[in-house]
Write a protein that holds these residues in place. Structure first.
Motif, PDB file in Angstrom:
ATOM      1  N   ALA A   1       0.830  -1.121   0.092  1.00 56.52           N
ATOM      2  CA  ALA A   1      -0.054  -0.313  -0.520  1.00 56.52           C
ATOM      3  C   ALA A   1       0.964   1.454   0.216  1.00 56.52           C
ATOM      4  CB  ALA A   1      -1.175  -0.309   1.369  1.00 56.52           C
ATOM      5  N   ALA A   2       0.555   1.415  -1.576  1.00 56.71           N
ATOM      6  CA  ALA A   2       1.543   2.971  -1.340  1.00 56.71           C
ATOM      7  C   ALA A   2       0.864   4.298  -1.014  1.00 56.71           C
ATOM      8  CB  ALA A   2       2.429   2.789  -2.587  1.00 56.71           C
ATOM      9  N   ARG A   3       1.606   5.309  -0.547  1.00 60.19           N
ATOM     10  CA  ARG A   3       1.273   6.702  -0.415  1.00 60.19           C
ATOM     11  C   ARG A   3       2.611   8.165  -1.287  1.00 60.19           C
ATOM     12  NH1 ARG A   3      -3.140   8.169   3.340  1.00 60.19           N
ATOM     13  NH2 ARG A   3      -2.356   6.471   4.603  1.00 60.19           N
ATOM     14  N   PRO A   4       1.806   8.411  -1.944  1.00 58.28           N
ATOM     15  CA  PRO A   4       2.901   9.542  -2.518  1.00 58.28           C
ATOM     16  C   PRO A   4       2.722   9.980  -1.567  1.00 58.28           C
ATOM     17  CG  PRO A   4       1.532   8.929  -4.239  1.00 58.28           C
ATOM     18  CD  PRO A   4       0.558   8.160  -3.532  1.00 58.28           C
ATOM     19  N   GLY A   5       3.772  10.752  -1.658  1.00 55.78           N
ATOM     20  CA  GLY A   5       4.020  11.852  -1.205  1.00 55.78           C
ATOM     21  C   GLY A   5       3.241  13.676  -0.846  1.00 55.78           C
ATOM     22  N   VAL A   6       3.322  14.402  -0.127  1.00 57.57           N
ATOM     23  CA  VAL A   6       1.950  15.588  -0.404  1.00 57.57           C
ATOM     24  C   VAL A   6       3.412  16.411  -1.057  1.00 57.57           C
ATOM     25  CG1 VAL A   6       1.047  17.639   0.291  1.00 57.57           C
ATOM     26  CG2 VAL A   6       0.575  15.392   1.148  1.00 57.57           C
ATOM     27  N   LEU A   7       2.672  17.286  -1.989  1.00 61.07           N
ATOM     28  CA  LEU A   7       3.501  18.224  -2.873  1.00 61.07           C
ATOM     29  C   LEU A   7       2.680  19.537  -3.554  1.00 61.07           C
ATOM     30  CD1 LEU A   7       5.251  18.638  -5.681  1.00 61.07           C
ATOM     31  CD2 LEU A   7       3.662  18.160  -7.464  1.00 61.07           C
ATOM     32  N   ARG A   8       3.996  20.276  -2.762  1.00 61.01           N
ATOM     33  CA  ARG A   8       3.488  21.551  -2.928  1.00 61.01           C
ATOM     34  C   ARG A   8       4.410  22.196  -3.690  1.00 61.01           C
ATOM     35  NH1 ARG A   8       5.100  25.446   2.581  1.00 61.01           N
ATOM     36  NH2 ARG A   8       3.778  27.191   2.020  1.00 61.01           N
ATOM     37  N   LEU A   9       3.121  23.445  -4.967  1.00 60.60           N
ATOM     38  CA  LEU A   9       4.155  24.549  -5.400  1.00 60.60           C
ATOM     39  C   LEU A   9       3.805  25.008  -5.002  1.00 60.60           C
ATOM     40  CD1 LEU A   9       3.677  22.765  -9.110  1.00 60.60           C
ATOM     41  CD2 LEU A   9       5.986  22.723  -7.221  1.00 60.60           C
ATOM     42  N   ALA A  10       4.617  26.180  -4.987  1.00 63.95           N
ATOM     43  CA  ALA A  10       4.443  28.438  -4.278  1.00 63.95           C
ATOM     44  C   ALA A  10       5.062  28.958  -5.096  1.00 63.95           C
ATOM     45  CB  ALA A  10       4.450  27.729  -2.843  1.00 63.95           C
ATOM     46  N   VAL A  11       4.514  30.097  -5.318  1.00 64.80           N
ATOM     47  CA  VAL A  11       5.769  31.305  -6.154  1.00 64.80           C
ATOM     48  C   VAL A  11       5.536  32.615  -4.795  1.00 64.80           C
ATOM     49  CG1 VAL A  11       5.763  33.357  -7.409  1.00 64.80           C
ATOM     50  CG2 VAL A  11       5.307  30.780  -8.682  1.00 64.80           C
ATOM     51  N   GLY A  12       6.433  32.389  -4.407  1.00 62.70           N
ATOM     52  CA  GLY A  12       7.181  33.469  -3.173  1.00 62.70           C
ATOM     53  C   GLY A  12       8.195  33.737  -2.382  1.00 62.70           C
ATOM     54  N   HIS A  13       8.450  34.666  -1.829  1.00 57.05           N
ATOM     55  CA  HIS A  13       9.532  33.983  -1.059  1.00 57.05           C
ATOM     56  C   HIS A  13       9.903  33.936   0.037  1.00 57.05           C
ATOM     57  CE1 HIS A  13      13.034  36.328   0.307  1.00 57.05           C
ATOM     58  NE2 HIS A  13      12.530  36.453   2.032  1.00 57.05           N
ATOM     59  N   THR A  14      11.162  33.109   0.211  1.00 59.66           N
ATOM     60  CA  THR A  14      11.376  32.269   1.219  1.00 59.66           C
ATOM     61  C   THR A  14      12.815  32.978   2.098  1.00 59.66           C
ATOM     62  OG1 THR A  14      11.250  30.234   3.340  1.00 59.66           O
ATOM     63  CG2 THR A  14      11.693  29.973   0.937  1.00 59.66           C
ATOM     64  N   ALA A  15      13.027  32.902   3.244  1.00 59.78           N
ATOM     65  CA  ALA A  15      14.443  33.382   3.481  1.00 59.78           C
ATOM     66  C   ALA A  15      15.481  32.058   3.228  1.00 59.78           C
ATOM     67  CB  ALA A  15      14.627  33.323   5.163  1.00 59.78           C
ATOM     68  N   GLN A  16      16.939  32.030   3.377  1.00 59.02           N
ATOM     69  CA  GLN A  16      17.908  30.763   2.734  1.00 59.02           C
ATOM     70  C   GLN A  16      17.580  30.102   4.070  1.00 59.02           C
ATOM     71  OE1 GLN A  16      18.270  30.164  -0.233  1.00 59.02           O
ATOM     72  NE2 GLN A  16      20.138  28.679  -0.194  1.00 59.02           N
ATOM     73  N   PRO A  17      17.268  29.639   5.061  1.00 57.83           N
ATOM     74  CA  PRO A  17      17.929  29.657   6.432  1.00 57.83           C
ATOM     75  C   PRO A  17      16.810  28.370   6.479  1.00 57.83           C
ATOM     76  CG  PRO A  17      18.615  31.644   6.839  1.00 57.83           C
ATOM     77  CD  PRO A  17      18.158  31.723   5.656  1.00 57.83           C
ATOM     78  N   SER A  18      15.494  29.178   5.973  1.00 54.65           N
ATOM     79  CA  SER A  18      13.845  28.307   6.401  1.00 54.65           C
ATOM     80  C   SER A  18      14.678  27.709   4.869  1.00 54.65           C
ATOM     81  CB  SER A  18      12.701  29.930   6.532  1.00 54.65           C
ATOM     82  OG  SER A  18      11.662  28.809   6.013  1.00 54.65           O
ATOM     83  N   PHE A  19      14.365  27.628   3.978  1.00 58.35           N
ATOM     84  CA  PHE A  19      14.372  26.584   2.794  1.00 58.35           C
ATOM     85  C   PHE A  19      15.115  25.749   2.993  1.00 58.35           C
ATOM     86  CE2 PHE A  19      15.970  25.435  -1.380  1.00 58.35           C
ATOM     87  CZ  PHE A  19      15.908  24.662  -1.886  1.00 58.35           C
ATOM     88  N   ARG A  20      16.377  25.890   4.098  1.00 62.37           N
ATOM     89  CA  ARG A  20      17.010  24.635   3.973  1.00 62.37           C
ATOM     90  C   ARG A  20      17.121  23.925   4.835  1.00 62.37           C
ATOM     91  NH1 ARG A  20      23.366  26.316   2.270  1.00 62.37           N
ATOM     92  NH2 ARG A  20      23.333  26.985   0.249  1.00 62.37           N
ATOM     93  N   ASP A  21      16.324  24.359   6.226  1.00 60.79           N
ATOM     94  CA  ASP A  21      15.983  23.666   7.347  1.00 60.79           C
ATOM     95  C   ASP A  21      14.860  22.557   6.911  1.00 60.79           C
ATOM     96  OD1 ASP A  21      15.209  23.101   9.785  1.00 60.79           O
ATOM     97  OD2 ASP A  21      14.721  24.586  11.370  1.00 60.79           O
TER      98      ASP A  21
END
Length: 551
Positions: free
Chosen positions: A393-413
């Motif tokens: 029983a397989a469940r693909p992960g949630v995919l999220r697409l967004a346009v916007g800004h995020t800080a680099q530390p937040s992106f890597r965490d």
């Protein structure tokens, strides 16, 4: 008379005969009881043997345990059957830290064991003379047969894909990779034996004793994994070259790569015990994905697409929360992929005279939560791997697409949710006129997708894919069609009329991004062995071991 009695009293002749005659009834009674005791002991041993065989036979097919027990007892000569035949199926856990009596849990799934309890009146020959009743003999036996399957998640073959594999593998492995098409052809689809690889890895680490569980409880460098893969593949030259380019400071917690449920008690060097092969390049890629710490890769994609000047890509791989990439396990096991984040900085250039030559940058964020797969059912008759069947029983992960800004530390965490804010994608007159953008969409598969495997699928090397209902193209179209564009003008009201068509022009600029975005995402994640809104599962072999007595 008194003298005769006195002489008789002191006469010791024939005392032994007299005592024997007096004790004979007692001795005969004891002998009769001994015969009955021996007979009962022999009968109980025969009943125990029948229970043992019935439990072993039932454990081979818990779903039909009652019928199998009846057949085993009839074959053992119990016709009619004993008055009391109790058959229980449940789950047996071979954990040495548990009290032996608690290791078998009746009526608990997944069923991998059977307990047979028999009660039968014993037969006595002489005890009734003394008024004793026939005792009831009771025996119990528990047997367990845990069929296992070797399987993996996210096992899609990597793609050379115009050099992307070199850049991404180089970033993940900490070296500069330059695989040619000829090199790639030598390792794509190259399978190595699972335990051959582990034996080679143990040799590389200098481990000469212990179990595979001991090996998989260690931290191993990616370089050692590369050398072991090359050795298991017959000293493959391309894999050896790759191993020499890997940064040895990058280590892997082997328990995150391979789960040792079915290997725990196997001694190192017993590679013939399990017949399972894995894709060498897939295993190396998976090792890089679950390597200790977060991996970060930057890409500069030189794409010749009308309206686009380039795409810069940042890729971050986070460790999976639990589980591994490959396992040899019984029913009920889980595997999970790593979390993946992408940031695509898309540059657009417009030649419209109203705008002048302006650079427009559209930051797109992609987040793939870990996908998971669960071995929901497994049937494998003892000694018959050719009849093995499994449902994952397989469940693909949630995919999220967004346009916007995020800080680099937040992106890597990757341990924290990704926060997206509205961002400026176009600026005029030193910031007096700005166009801001924001969009955030996601898709998920709420219910697991069943994937059915047979032994024939194992031989054919089939990989099955569970997909979400929403296609990638529909999601990217939704992302950009729902894009919130705002025109912000500071201080000069006259500009409002002059630039009234700016938002429409920016929307037209963004239109070509839809097709390009689909292509880029698929290309990058194919190299990683990951599908957008998909999860790939491969079954590498069945381990149909015979049932054995455990209690």
């Amino acid at each position: 008379m008194l003298a005769l009695l006195h002489r008789l009293a002191i006469d010791i002749r024939a005392n032994v005969a007299t005592l024997f005659a007096a004790m004979a009834p007692i001795l005969i009674g004891v002998a009769a009881l001994a015969v009955d005791e021996a007979s009962l002991h022999l009968e109980k041993r025969r009943l125990q043997s029948a229970a043992d065989l019935a439990a072993i036979y039932a454990a081979g097919d818990p779903a039909n345990a009652a019928e199998r027990v009846e057949r085993a007892l009839l074959d053992a000569g119990y016709d009619p059957l004993p008055p009391t035949v109790l058959v229980q199926t449940g789950h047996y856990t071979p954990d040495p830290n548990m009290v032996p009596a608690d290791r078998f849990a009746p009526d608990t799934g997944p069923a991998n064991a059977a307990r047979v309890t028999l009660r039968h009146p014993g037969r006595v020959h002489f005890a009734s003379i003394f008024g004793l009743q026939s005792p009831t003999l009771g025996v119990s036996a528990t047997a367990s047969a845990t069929p296992m399957a070797a399987w993996s998640i996210g096992s899609r073959l990597a793609s050379l894909n115009d050099g992307l594999l070199n850049v991404i593998l180089g970033g993940l492995l900490g070296g500069e990779i330059s695989l040619s098409l000829m090199d790639y052809d030598q390792i794509v689809g190259l399978d190595v034996g699972l335990l051959d690889f582990l034996d080679a890895l143990a040799l590389e680490l200098g481990l000469t004793a212990g179990t595979y569980s001991d090996l998989l409880d260690t931290q191993v460098s990616l370089g050692d994994i590369g050398v072991a893969l090359a050795s298991a593949a017959g000293n493959n030259a391309v894999l050896l070259e790759l191993a020499g380019l890997i940064d040895d400071s990058i280590t892997v917690d082997m328990a995150r790569l391979i789960v040792a449920d079915g290997l725990a008690n196997l001694a190192l060097g017993t590679s013939a015990a399990v017949e399972a092969s894995v894709d060498a390049l897939g295993l190396l890629t998976a090792a890089a994905l679950v390597a200790d710490g977060e991996r970060h890769v930057s890409l500069d994609l030189g794409l010749n697409v009308a309206g686009l000047t380039g795409i810069d890509v940042d890729l971050v791989i986070g460790e999976p929360p639990q589980g591994g990439w490959f396992t040899l396990s019984g029913e009920g096991a889980y595997l999970r992929t790593a979390q993946t984040r992408l940031r695509l900085d898309i540059s657009l250039l417009e030649n419209d005279a109203d705008l002048g030559l302006l650079s427009v940058r559209l930051p797109v964020y992609v987040e793939l939560a870990p996908a998971e797969a669960h071995l929901a059912s497994l049937t494998c008759p003892p000694g018959r791997p050719d009849l093995g069947r499994a449902t994952v029983a397989a469940r693909p992960g949630v995919l999220r697409l967004a346009v916007g800004h995020t800080a680099q530390p937040s992106f890597r965490d990757t341990r924290r949710p990704l926060a997206i804010e509205k961002t400026t994608i176009l600026s005029l007159l030193g910031g007096l006129v700005r166009v801001t953008a924001y969009a955030d969409v996601s898709m998920s598969q709420t219910s697991p997708v069943p994937l059915h495997f047979t032994a024939a699928d194992v031989v054919a090397g089939k990989v099955y894919t569970a997909r979400t209902a929403t296609p990638l193209s529909g999601l990217t179209t939704s992302l950009l069609s729902d894009l919130e564009l705002d025109l912000e003008i500071i201080g000069i009201n006259l500009l409002g009329g002059l630039l009234s068509g700016l938002l429409g022009t920016v929307s037209a600029l963004i239109a070509p991004v839809i097709g390009v975005l689909d292509h880029v995402l698929v290309a990058i994640l194919d190299v990683l062995g990951i599908g957008i809104g998909e999860v790939d599962v491969a079954l590498h072999g069945f381990d149909c071991r015979n049932a054995a007595l455990v209690q």
